[in-house]
Scaffold this active site. Sequence first.
Site, PDB file in Angstrom:
ATOM      1  N   ASP A   1       1.908  -3.941  -1.393  1.00  0.00           N
ATOM      2  CA  ASP A   1       2.360  -3.266  -0.198  1.00  0.00           C
ATOM      3  C   ASP A   1       3.894  -3.310  -0.245  1.00  0.00           C
ATOM      4  O   ASP A   1       4.483  -3.823  -1.176  1.00  0.00           O
ATOM      5  CB  ASP A   1       1.769  -3.952   1.056  1.00  0.00           C
ATOM      6  CG  ASP A   1       1.805  -3.050   2.265  1.00  0.00           C
ATOM      7  OD1 ASP A   1       1.045  -3.297   3.214  1.00  0.00           O
ATOM      8  OD2 ASP A   1       2.610  -2.086   2.268  1.00  0.00           O
TER       9      ASP A   1
HETATM   10  C1  GLC Z   1       3.594  -0.300   5.018  1.00  0.00           C
HETATM   11  C2  GLC Z   1       2.106  -0.371   5.201  1.00  0.00           C
HETATM   12  C3  GLC Z   1       1.321   0.396   4.181  1.00  0.00           C
HETATM   13  C4  GLC Z   1       2.077   1.635   3.783  1.00  0.00           C
HETATM   14  C5  GLC Z   1       3.346   1.194   3.068  1.00  0.00           C
HETATM   15  C6  GLC Z   1       4.233   2.390   2.667  1.00  0.00           C
HETATM   16  O1  GLC Z   1       4.202  -1.517   5.257  1.00  0.00           O
HETATM   17  O2  GLC Z   1       1.556  -1.671   5.341  1.00  0.00           O
HETATM   18  O3  GLC Z   1       0.051   0.727   4.773  1.00  0.00           O
HETATM   19  O4  GLC Z   1       1.287   2.447   2.924  1.00  0.00           O
HETATM   20  O5  GLC Z   1       4.117   0.297   3.854  1.00  0.00           O
HETATM   21  O6  GLC Z   1       4.736   2.993   3.798  1.00  0.00           O
END
Ligand code: GLC
Length: 754
Positions: A268
């Site tokens: 993430d």
């Molecule tokens: C965020 C989210 C994830 C998302 C990523 C990119 O923190 O947890 O679901 O796809 O960052 O934006």
Amino acid sequence: MKKALSVLGALLCASVAFAQPELTADNIDEVIKSMTLEEKATLLVGGAVTPEFDAVTLTGPVQGAAGNTRPIERFGIPMTYLADGPAGLRIKPTREGCSRTFYCTGFPVGTLLASSWDVELVQKVTSALGNEVLEYGADVLLAPGVNIHRNPLCGRNFEYFSEDPVLSGNVAAAYITGVQSNNVGTSIKHFAANNQETNRLEDDARVSVRALREIYLKNFEIAVRKARPWTVMSSYNSLNGEYTQQSEDLLTKVLRQDWGFEGMVMTDWGCKEGTVKSVNAGNDLMEPGNRTETERIVAAVRDGRITEETLDRNVRNVLRYIVRTPSFRGYRFSNNPDLKAHALVAREAAAQSIVLLRNEDSTLPLKGDEKIALYGISSIDFVAGGTGSGEVNKAYVVNMAEGMQNAGFSIDPDLPDYYRAHIRYDAASRKIIGKEPRDWRFPEIPVPADAIRLQAGKNDAAVVVIGRNAGEGSDRNVADDFELTVTERELLNNVSNLFHQAGKKVIVVLNVGGVIETASWKHLADAILLPWSPGQEGANAVGDILAGRVNPSGKLPMTFPVTFFDHLSSFNFPHEYVRDLRRVGNEPLKDVDYTDYAEGIWVGYRHFDKHGVEVSYPFGFGLSYTSFDYSKPVVKAGKDGFTASVTVTNTGRVAGREGVQLYVPAPEGGLEKPEKELKAFGKTALLKPGESQTLSFTVSAYELASFNEGANRWETAKGAYTVGFASSSACIRCKGTFRQTAPQCRAVSDAFVK
Ligand code: GLC
């Protein structure tokens, strides 16, 4: 001498050029052999904080993408683009120096898609969604979000599907199949046990191996095995003391060894200290990417903390991903997906998923031309979807006044004007003190009882919209969120009393991102409709249902409890009464620094059924404008498990669809098990009055298994199983039996075994 040197130089260039293969799907290992250590490290780290990525987000082809993988030109490796989000592609809607716009369709949120109990419908929606990913130039959609609804207060439940892993996993599989039918990728997330937003970067989820295997990993397993997502996104949190992105147990033993996943794992969006551990654990790509991470990888290979073999394993996973992408294929995207057609798909999907919770004396459907008093600020400030990375930059959102007018109703103009004036006043009063316009929901505002009395006389019925929103980064509250606010309760009471005194009906519409309390007030309404956050066209779908143009066929993908603390997880969840407590010294804070999943497998209906706890609306519940009969089922033991079929007949006066659920309790003895568990589901076509359809299901012995933590294996007990076909978890319509003649076991890796 000079001549000799120039010949040598030419030979060297030729040899380098010769040894420098252009990447194809068939020469990945050859390219890996030709790459330098720095190039390999570059490929394992996104480029979001590098000048080239800034260029991409500011001036490049896919502005507003969340992240990317980095190019290596000498091998013909392109940059690829990773973009959110589950309810629609998330990119910037406008671009510097460009007059045209780049809006995307705001589809129904995940919870509403799951409420359809219709995997074909889900696949149809995400096929359209995936087309926008393709035509706007992205390579992977960072979705679906599938974390189990462990507790109603999780801020991102709107993105997720269900409290049950079989419904969640099969909806996720359909979602992935639909998106990937466009030859773009998905990233099933957040793997795993990311069931709260409070302290999400650091919270340690402490989960028994049985609850992990049977509940929190099971939906990921179903989706990975059935739909083969191109990528998996590991979550921010820790799981049993180790960051998931650094967990070899999770990313290699479970995901790859037990489930056979062959794609790419990305983190993430955050840079943690343990890059080396992540690489070794099987996390191939660090997103959004930080130069430090590249340096850490190079240093670790040089000093042996990462072996060449591990490095090449991860590089291979990234290259296998890249050669599948539209960017690698040089796809010439149009930047012009058919948004009009997709809006119709979004409207149809919402209409087929909205849940009718209450319909006393067949209040609904209305005739469709009534005069309506429309209450609730959310009737104008209509919530199409949640906030955070799951938010879509849509061209418009139809509000409830528009949706009902489009359906043929005439809306008493005074109330929308009243709410619009309040919204304008709020924006103006915030502006003069230099505040941004409210990007969160407007709290409900009172309507004087005298006004309601007048409106009860002038209008044929009242519609009250209760709105809630939630989003990434924070969890919801019990007070004024899960529970109604005082203003909402007062409005409901007054509208109910005064319209009923005038002999008029009251309909409540729950435009919410997650479960709210309903038991204390549902008697005030003649009908209750649950569209959740239904996307940009959702209010039109609500209008279609209220006017009887569509017969509602949605069913609940999670339980509506009587009170918040009826959920066992509520005693180990960061609600507002514990979330802001101060740490004592270095003592970790319960539910914030660590969350004890003490309830184990007793999540949702598994708990309410087993422990006899009354609920307001049960898992799988949903009403229709018609009625259905279920035939005696035909249940046959197969070579592996059983097959079961049932014939559903429309016994009412209007056409309708029925979501059918198949529950199986486990045979007595052995592990303590839930009263029953969902094992399969399906949905009929639109059946005319008197029309029938037979639905058939196959359930394998493995799908019946429970996880024996002591033996670290799946076990399907020998014995008689009662198979129940149901219209909800609380309403088994017919039963059959089959006998599992011999016990069956399935071994797994020693992941998470202490
Ligand atoms: C965020 C989210 C994830 C998302 C990523 C990119 O923190 O947890 O679901 O796809 O960052 O934006």
